[in-house]
Enzyme design. Sequence first.
Site, PDB file in Angstrom:
ATOM      1  N   ARG A   1      67.834 -21.030  51.523  1.00  0.00           N
ATOM      2  CA  ARG A   1      67.615 -21.870  52.694  1.00  0.00           C
ATOM      3  C   ARG A   1      66.758 -21.151  53.737  1.00  0.00           C
ATOM      4  O   ARG A   1      65.867 -21.734  54.326  1.00  0.00           O
ATOM      5  CB  ARG A   1      68.956 -22.249  53.311  1.00  0.00           C
ATOM      6  N   TYR A   2      67.082 -19.879  54.009  1.00  0.00           N
ATOM      7  CA  TYR A   2      66.343 -19.097  55.008  1.00  0.00           C
ATOM      8  C   TYR A   2      65.335 -18.216  54.267  1.00  0.00           C
ATOM      9  O   TYR A   2      65.669 -17.639  53.234  1.00  0.00           O
ATOM     10  CB  TYR A   2      67.291 -18.192  55.783  1.00  0.00           C
TER      11      TYR A   2
ATOM     12  N   ARG B   1      66.749 -14.589  53.392  1.00  0.00           N
ATOM     13  CA  ARG B   1      68.060 -14.408  52.746  1.00  0.00           C
ATOM     14  C   ARG B   1      68.207 -15.381  51.595  1.00  0.00           C
ATOM     15  O   ARG B   1      67.880 -16.567  51.755  1.00  0.00           O
ATOM     16  CB  ARG B   1      69.191 -14.751  53.728  1.00  0.00           C
TER      17      ARG B   1
ATOM     18  N   CYS C   1      87.857 -25.784  50.151  1.00  0.00           N
ATOM     19  CA  CYS C   1      86.597 -25.137  49.764  1.00  0.00           C
ATOM     20  C   CYS C   1      85.421 -26.111  49.790  1.00  0.00           C
ATOM     21  O   CYS C   1      85.502 -27.212  49.263  1.00  0.00           O
ATOM     22  CB  CYS C   1      86.740 -24.570  48.362  1.00  0.00           C
TER      23      CYS C   1
ATOM     24  N   ASP D   1      77.983 -25.081  60.098  1.00  0.00           N
ATOM     25  CA  ASP D   1      76.941 -25.258  59.080  1.00  0.00           C
ATOM     26  C   ASP D   1      76.581 -26.742  59.155  1.00  0.00           C
ATOM     27  O   ASP D   1      77.378 -27.599  58.765  1.00  0.00           O
ATOM     28  CB  ASP D   1      77.477 -24.864  57.695  1.00  0.00           C
TER      29      ASP D   1
ATOM     30  N   ASP E   1      83.655 -27.538  56.594  1.00  0.00           N
ATOM     31  CA  ASP E   1      82.652 -28.424  56.002  1.00  0.00           C
ATOM     32  C   ASP E   1      83.306 -29.720  55.529  1.00  0.00           C
ATOM     33  O   ASP E   1      84.503 -29.755  55.262  1.00  0.00           O
ATOM     34  CB  ASP E   1      81.955 -27.724  54.830  1.00  0.00           C
TER      35      ASP E   1
ATOM     36  N   LYS F   1      73.078 -22.799  59.791  1.00  0.00           N
ATOM     37  CA  LYS F   1      74.259 -22.439  60.579  1.00  0.00           C
ATOM     38  C   LYS F   1      73.858 -22.212  62.031  1.00  0.00           C
ATOM     39  O   LYS F   1      72.869 -21.521  62.287  1.00  0.00           O
ATOM     40  CB  LYS F   1      74.874 -21.149  60.028  1.00  0.00           C
TER      41      LYS F   1
ATOM     42  N   ARG G   1      82.742 -25.739  48.193  1.00  0.00           N
ATOM     43  CA  ARG G   1      82.163 -25.822  46.843  1.00  0.00           C
ATOM     44  C   ARG G   1      83.213 -26.286  45.837  1.00  0.00           C
ATOM     45  O   ARG G   1      83.141 -25.974  44.662  1.00  0.00           O
ATOM     46  CB  ARG G   1      81.596 -24.465  46.408  1.00  0.00           C
TER      47      ARG G   1
ATOM     48  N   CYS H   1      87.107 -18.059  40.938  1.00  0.00           N
ATOM     49  CA  CYS H   1      87.700 -17.400  42.118  1.00  0.00           C
ATOM     50  C   CYS H   1      89.112 -16.943  41.737  1.00  0.00           C
ATOM     51  O   CYS H   1      89.705 -17.479  40.810  1.00  0.00           O
ATOM     52  CB  CYS H   1      87.825 -18.392  43.276  1.00  0.00           C
TER      53      CYS H   1
ATOM     54  N   CYS I   1      90.920 -22.501  47.085  1.00  0.00           N
ATOM     55  CA  CYS I   1      91.300 -22.950  48.416  1.00  0.00           C
ATOM     56  C   CYS I   1      91.148 -24.461  48.480  1.00  0.00           C
ATOM     57  O   CYS I   1      90.142 -25.015  48.017  1.00  0.00           O
ATOM     58  CB  CYS I   1      90.412 -22.262  49.448  1.00  0.00           C
TER      59      CYS I   1
HETATM   60  C1  LIG Z   1      75.485 -19.282  55.029  1.00  0.00           C
HETATM   61  C2  LIG Z   1      74.260 -19.123  54.279  1.00  0.00           C
HETATM   62  C3  LIG Z   1      73.482 -17.959  54.423  1.00  0.00           C
HETATM   63  C4  LIG Z   1      73.900 -16.801  55.289  1.00  0.00           C
HETATM   64  O1  LIG Z   1      73.860 -17.105  56.621  1.00  0.00           O
HETATM   65  P1  LIG Z   1      74.314 -15.970  57.662  1.00  0.00           P
HETATM   66  O2  LIG Z   1      74.335 -16.658  58.971  1.00  0.00           O
HETATM   67  O3  LIG Z   1      73.298 -14.896  57.546  1.00  0.00           O
HETATM   68  O4  LIG Z   1      75.652 -15.508  57.196  1.00  0.00           O
HETATM   69  C5  LIG Z   1      72.311 -17.869  53.722  1.00  0.00           C
HETATM   70  N1  LIG Z   1      71.903 -18.862  52.919  1.00  0.00           N
HETATM   71  C6  LIG Z   1      72.624 -19.994  52.758  1.00  0.00           C
HETATM   72  C7  LIG Z   1      72.109 -21.038  51.841  1.00  0.00           C
HETATM   73  C8  LIG Z   1      73.823 -20.160  53.435  1.00  0.00           C
HETATM   74  O5  LIG Z   1      74.537 -21.274  53.259  1.00  0.00           O
HETATM   75  S1  SF4 Z   2      86.632 -20.892  49.613  1.00  0.00           S
HETATM   76 FE1  SF4 Z   2      85.979 -21.717  47.608  1.00  0.00          FE
HETATM   77  S2  SF4 Z   2      84.584 -20.185  46.796  1.00  0.00           S
HETATM   78 FE2  SF4 Z   2      85.804 -19.168  48.392  1.00  0.00          FE
HETATM   79  S3  SF4 Z   2      87.595 -18.273  47.357  1.00  0.00           S
HETATM   80 FE3  SF4 Z   2      88.204 -20.288  48.097  1.00  0.00          FE
HETATM   81  S4  SF4 Z   2      87.825 -21.654  46.345  1.00  0.00           S
HETATM   82 FE4  SF4 Z   2      86.646 -19.783  45.962  1.00  0.00          FE
END
Ligand SMILES: *Cc1c(COP(=O)(O)O)cnc(C)c1O
Ligand code: SF4
Length: 357
Positions: free
Chosen positions: A94-95, A98, A114, A312, A275, A319, A116, A107, A111
Amino acid sequence: MPDGTPARTLRDIPGLIAAGLARASDRAALEAVAARYAVAVTPAVAALMDPADPADPIAAQYVPHPDERVTAADEHPDPIADEALSPVKGIVHRYPDRALLKPLLACPVYCRFCFRREQVGPDGGVLTEAELADALGYIAARPAIREVILTGGDPLMLSPRRLRAILAALDAIPHVESLRIHTRVPVAEPSLITEALTEALATDKALWVAVHVNHAREVSPAARAALARLVARGIPLLSQSVLLAGVNDSEAALEALCRALIAARVKPHYLHMLDFAPGTARFRVPMERARALHRALRGRLPGHAIPTLILDIPGGRGKVPAGESHVARAGEDWIATDPWGAAHAYPPPVAAPGESR
Ligand SMILES: *Cc1c(COP(=O)(O)O)cnc(C)c1O
Ligand code: SF4
């Protein structure tokens, strides 16, 4: 726990019921939830739960709930658009500076909130050698990528050998300056932080570990020991927590969490707004309340113990800090609000000659 701590990770509803962590009367509803979303409660996490407390903040995070069957209108299977931002399997970018690398989707625990949750699970998601090579190739070909964030799933579920291989490959990419691992293992399965694992984490580049922790009780003696083993290797620790109704949505719970983190040498870093993942409505804390809770930490905790309240933006828009600013425009100048709510001009007013302030 009435039946003692289970010896193995609980992965199904009958197991949770037998351990006294779920009600037999909910069995059918919970089976429907488990058919859709992965379930795992490790012995370490089960030991932190109080089955006699129907509002237990640890159980709430990990034990399935009948409400998970309902997806609210504002919820989405991919709330922050990982999929749309994934140029090759295992990468989310995304960025410019990074990139996320997701070597697996398993995992130690699952959670219930979560983001995801539609992707993670015990079976699947491990990148093949070829897929991993493609993902590393994507990073190697993009000099703009300065940091690689290993996430998943949970990267510390990998064997030390596999983890070592991935970190060595990243170490060898000159433009990657630092690495980050996001993990719940130190809390959920602290015994996995072995000597062999911490050895595998030895890198030339700075490696930061961000630990997912939401409640002070999760910073158990075993978790503290696991975190200390990482610190002993020179690894700096950050936290990421999710603000969750029924888990940590009080001033006292947040303060205790931040203090427990600091005492375990973890810098409280991000306090995430939840989220909009499917079936998570019961955990939602409204923005107004979230900001009030976050504001209350200022003046109550050391500055380095206060995490950033972070949002986010749904749809993969990035974010952003969601907390209140203490400084606002006032014409040409500014107004700063102190931790107790009083407003002050900034820069300070200039005293007229002969006047004292
Ligand atoms: C959260 C996230 C990051 C990291 O963001 P930081 O603010 O640096 O922790 C980088 N890429 C993606 C796609 C993210 O969702
Ligand atoms: S938040 Fe999602 S990815 Fe993170 S430990 Fe929990 S289940 Fe796994």
